[in-house]
Design a protein around this motif. Structure first.
Motif, PDB file in Angstrom:
ATOM      1  N   LEU A  15      71.216 -13.873 -51.567  1.00 29.82           N
ATOM      2  CA  LEU A  15      70.596 -12.620 -51.108  1.00 29.82           C
ATOM      3  C   LEU A  15      70.651 -12.533 -49.579  1.00 29.82           C
ATOM      4  N   ALA A  16      70.379 -13.657 -48.919  1.00 28.83           N
ATOM      5  CA  ALA A  16      70.407 -13.686 -47.450  1.00 28.83           C
ATOM      6  C   ALA A  16      71.807 -13.373 -46.937  1.00 28.83           C
ATOM      7  N   TRP A  17      72.800 -13.978 -47.559  1.00 21.26           N
ATOM      8  CA  TRP A  17      74.210 -13.773 -47.168  1.00 21.26           C
ATOM      9  C   TRP A  17      74.583 -12.307 -47.286  1.00 21.26           C
ATOM     10  N   LYS A  18      74.116 -11.665 -48.341  1.00 23.01           N
ATOM     11  CA  LYS A  18      74.454 -10.258 -48.563  1.00 23.01           C
ATOM     12  C   LYS A  18      73.615  -9.338 -47.658  1.00 23.01           C
ATOM     13  N   GLN A 293      74.164 -15.327 -57.362  1.00 21.02           N
ATOM     14  CA  GLN A 293      75.266 -15.781 -56.519  1.00 21.02           C
ATOM     15  C   GLN A 293      76.546 -15.007 -56.841  1.00 21.02           C
ATOM     16  N   VAL A 294      76.823 -14.800 -58.135  1.00 21.23           N
ATOM     17  CA  VAL A 294      78.055 -14.076 -58.488  1.00 21.23           C
ATOM     18  C   VAL A 294      77.877 -12.567 -58.318  1.00 21.23           C
ATOM     19  N   LEU A 295      76.670 -12.060 -58.533  1.00 24.56           N
ATOM     20  CA  LEU A 295      76.444 -10.619 -58.335  1.00 24.56           C
ATOM     21  C   LEU A 295      76.587 -10.265 -56.854  1.00 24.56           C
ATOM     22  N   MET A 296      76.029 -11.076 -55.979  1.00 23.31           N
ATOM     23  CA  MET A 296      76.134 -10.788 -54.547  1.00 23.31           C
ATOM     24  C   MET A 296      77.592 -10.919 -54.084  1.00 23.31           C
ATOM     25  N   ASP A 325      87.299  -7.681 -58.494  1.00 23.63           N
ATOM     26  CA  ASP A 325      87.577  -9.109 -58.671  1.00 23.63           C
ATOM     27  C   ASP A 325      86.357  -9.830 -59.225  1.00 23.63           C
ATOM     28  N   PRO A 326      86.525 -10.591 -60.290  1.00 26.12           N
ATOM     29  CA  PRO A 326      85.421 -11.388 -60.817  1.00 26.12           C
ATOM     30  C   PRO A 326      84.982 -12.475 -59.833  1.00 26.12           C
ATOM     31  N   ALA A 327      83.777 -12.978 -60.040  1.00 27.20           N
ATOM     32  CA  ALA A 327      83.274 -14.107 -59.261  1.00 27.20           C
ATOM     33  C   ALA A 327      82.717 -15.153 -60.217  1.00 27.20           C
ATOM     34  N   LEU A 328      82.796 -16.401 -59.796  1.00 24.94           N
ATOM     35  CA  LEU A 328      82.343 -17.516 -60.640  1.00 24.94           C
ATOM     36  C   LEU A 328      81.652 -18.551 -59.765  1.00 24.94           C
ATOM     37  N   GLY A 382      75.647 -24.085 -55.033  1.00 30.38           N
ATOM     38  CA  GLY A 382      76.303 -23.136 -55.939  1.00 30.38           C
ATOM     39  C   GLY A 382      77.630 -22.732 -55.320  1.00 30.38           C
ATOM     40  N   VAL A 383      78.688 -23.380 -55.772  1.00 28.68           N
ATOM     41  CA  VAL A 383      80.009 -23.138 -55.184  1.00 28.68           C
ATOM     42  C   VAL A 383      80.599 -21.903 -55.858  1.00 28.68           C
ATOM     43  N   THR A 384      80.769 -20.831 -55.089  1.00 27.47           N
ATOM     44  CA  THR A 384      81.060 -19.516 -55.649  1.00 27.47           C
ATOM     45  C   THR A 384      82.397 -19.013 -55.121  1.00 27.47           C
ATOM     46  N   ALA A 385      83.258 -18.558 -56.020  1.00 28.91           N
ATOM     47  CA  ALA A 385      84.581 -18.084 -55.605  1.00 28.91           C
ATOM     48  C   ALA A 385      84.926 -16.781 -56.302  1.00 28.91           C
ATOM     49  N   SER A 386      85.769 -15.980 -55.643  1.00 32.23           N
ATOM     50  CA  SER A 386      86.292 -14.754 -56.241  1.00 32.23           C
ATOM     51  C   SER A 386      87.765 -14.956 -56.542  1.00 32.23           C
TER      52      SER A 386
END
Ligand code: AMP
Ligand code: GLY
Length: 421
Positions: A15-18, A293-296, A325-328, A382-386
């Motif tokens: 949330l902070a990042w977004k 994390q994936v929604l943001m 693009d999906p996120a995971l 939480g390692v998050t990638a698109s």
């Protein structure tokens, strides 16, 4: 505008990042934050349970919006006290937070308004609860009524297991949260997480997401807060989303409004899907973690105006755009989680792992010790990638995970498998 974000997990880092990307934002404060959040926000040691102190901080720092991440401060009425002090807040009142704070409250509401959910009964003593279980088919689900940090649910395969769960509850395993139990019919199917911003009257659904709740590959092992997530969730077709809005979310929003306790914030419906139809398992009154994390990662629009519109009852005028693009997100947790684990172990390689601009590493339980990053919780990163598709997002996330040097942690290798299968 200055914003105060309450919380210090992976959800709050996302949330902070977004929030940070919004031109509306001046200074972002976060209480308490973590070692990732402190790179983009000013972390402050405020106790969220001490409402007068939070209000004083907001006045001293001309906070235009408080965003409350976790459920505990919501259930304790932080939003009510901020609002009474004239401070804008994203997050439901204490009364509306009962949707998460009391499972019995939500089941009664579903019964009253015909919202599809598992059959249930509520009990305040063990004898009556066990007598009820004896007449039901197996498996059966035993739940502590109140907040139990995700640990209050037992899916019992035998009557002994069910009776043990009932005894544990009434013996105080979950403190006051277990003073009452809810016993539910077991629902079979596939789970998904459904989120909508709600301003009391209007509900705006977010992109779809699914998480992986079990600790180990193949959905084995104990239940956790979530070991990974992806968005979109292929199972959530448009028709299914429409059913969820019409039969679950909107009846709830109208019911809360009619009762004089309108819901304002993000409503998170945990769903069980079978044969193309969804039933409500439970509500949460906050963003999911790691679903946030994936929604943001996928949200194209600015977050701050949407949260502000939710707080101000102006959601009807808001449209949210999402990246195709999906996120995971792959969660890295301390060895032993969700049981006992060590803290204070060192994590290395985070800079190399996050070098790819399509990778974001959201910190969940971390702290800084000079130049070192130490684990400080159960779920730690939480390692998050698109990517162009779920497969590419998955490959990119695991490439980053493999660059992280943390022998004291573990993660699942199969996040996204259901979406790819
Ligand atoms: P809850 O805290 O209510 O979300 O429950 C935690 C987990 O228990 C859910 O994510 C489901 O996997 C499972 N669960 C809860 N209620 C039921 C039910 N009635 N039938 C089947 N599984 C359930
Ligand atoms: N990912 C599940 C939760 O946030 O409760």
């Amino acid at each position: 505008m200055n914003v105060l974000l309450i919380g210090g997990g992976g959800r709050e880092h996302a949330l902070a990042w977004k929030l940070k990307q919004s031109p509306l934002l001046d200074t972002l404060y976060c209480a308490p934050g973590n070692a990732g959040i402190d790179q983009i926000a000013e972390c402050v040691a405020l106790d969220a349970a001490e409402h007068a102190g939070v209000i004083r901080f907001c006045r001293d720092n001309t906070i235009g919006l408080v965003v409350i991440g976790p459920e505990a401060p919501l259930v304790l009425g932080l939003a009510d006290d901020l609002q009474a002090a004239g401070i804008k807040v994203f997050g439901p009142s204490r009364a509306a937070s009962q949707l998460e704070g009391s499972k019995g409250f939500t089941k009664d509401l579903c019964a009253e308004y015909g919202i599809p959910t598992a059959a249930y009964a509520r009990f305040a003593d063990a004898g009556a609860a066990k007598a009820y279980v004896a007449k039901q088919s197996l498996p059966i689900v035993i739940k502590a009524d109140g907040l139990a940090a995700g640990k209050g649910v037992t899916v019992a395969a035998t009557r002994e297991e069910a009776d043990d769960a009932i005894d544990a509850c009434f013996a105080g395993a979950f403190g006051a949260a277990g003073a009452e139990v809810v016993i539910e019919e077991f629902l079979d199917g596939e789970e998904a997480s459904f989120f909508a911003l709600v301003d009391g009257e209007t509900a705006l659904p977010l992109a779809t997401a699914q998480d992986h709740k079990r600790a180990f590959d193949g959905d084995e092992g104990p239940n956790t807060g979530g070991m990974g997530a992806y968005s979109p969730a292929p199972i959530m077709t448009e028709a299914l989303s429409a059913q969820v809005m019409n039969e679950i979310v909107m009846p709830t929003v109208r019911a809360m409004q009619t009762r004089g306790t309108p819901f304002k914030g993000v409503l998170y419906a945990g769903l069980m899907i079978k044969d193309g139809a969804a039933k409500l398992i439970e509500y949460n009154v906050r963003f999911g973690d790691p679903e946030a994390q994936v929604l943001m990662a996928r949200l194209k629009s600015n977050l701050l105006p949407a949260l502000l519109a939710t707080a101000e009852g102006r959601l009807a005028g808001i449209v949210l755009d999402w990246h195709d693009d999906p996120a995971l997100c792959v969660v890295m947790a301390a060895n032993g989680y969700p049981g006992a684990y060590f803290t204070g172990t060192e994590i290395k390689g985070l800079d190399q792992a996050s070098a790819d601009p399509q990778v974001q590493i959201f910190h969940a339980g971390t702290m800084r010790d000079g130049a070192r990053i130490l684990a400080n919780g159960g779920r730690v990163l939480g390692v998050t990638a698109s990517g162009r598709d779920i497969g590419e997002a998955q490959a990119r996330a695991y490439e980053a995970v493999d660059k992280i040097d943390w022998p004291d942690g573990f993660f699942r290798r199969d996040i996204g498998a259901r979406a790819l299968g």
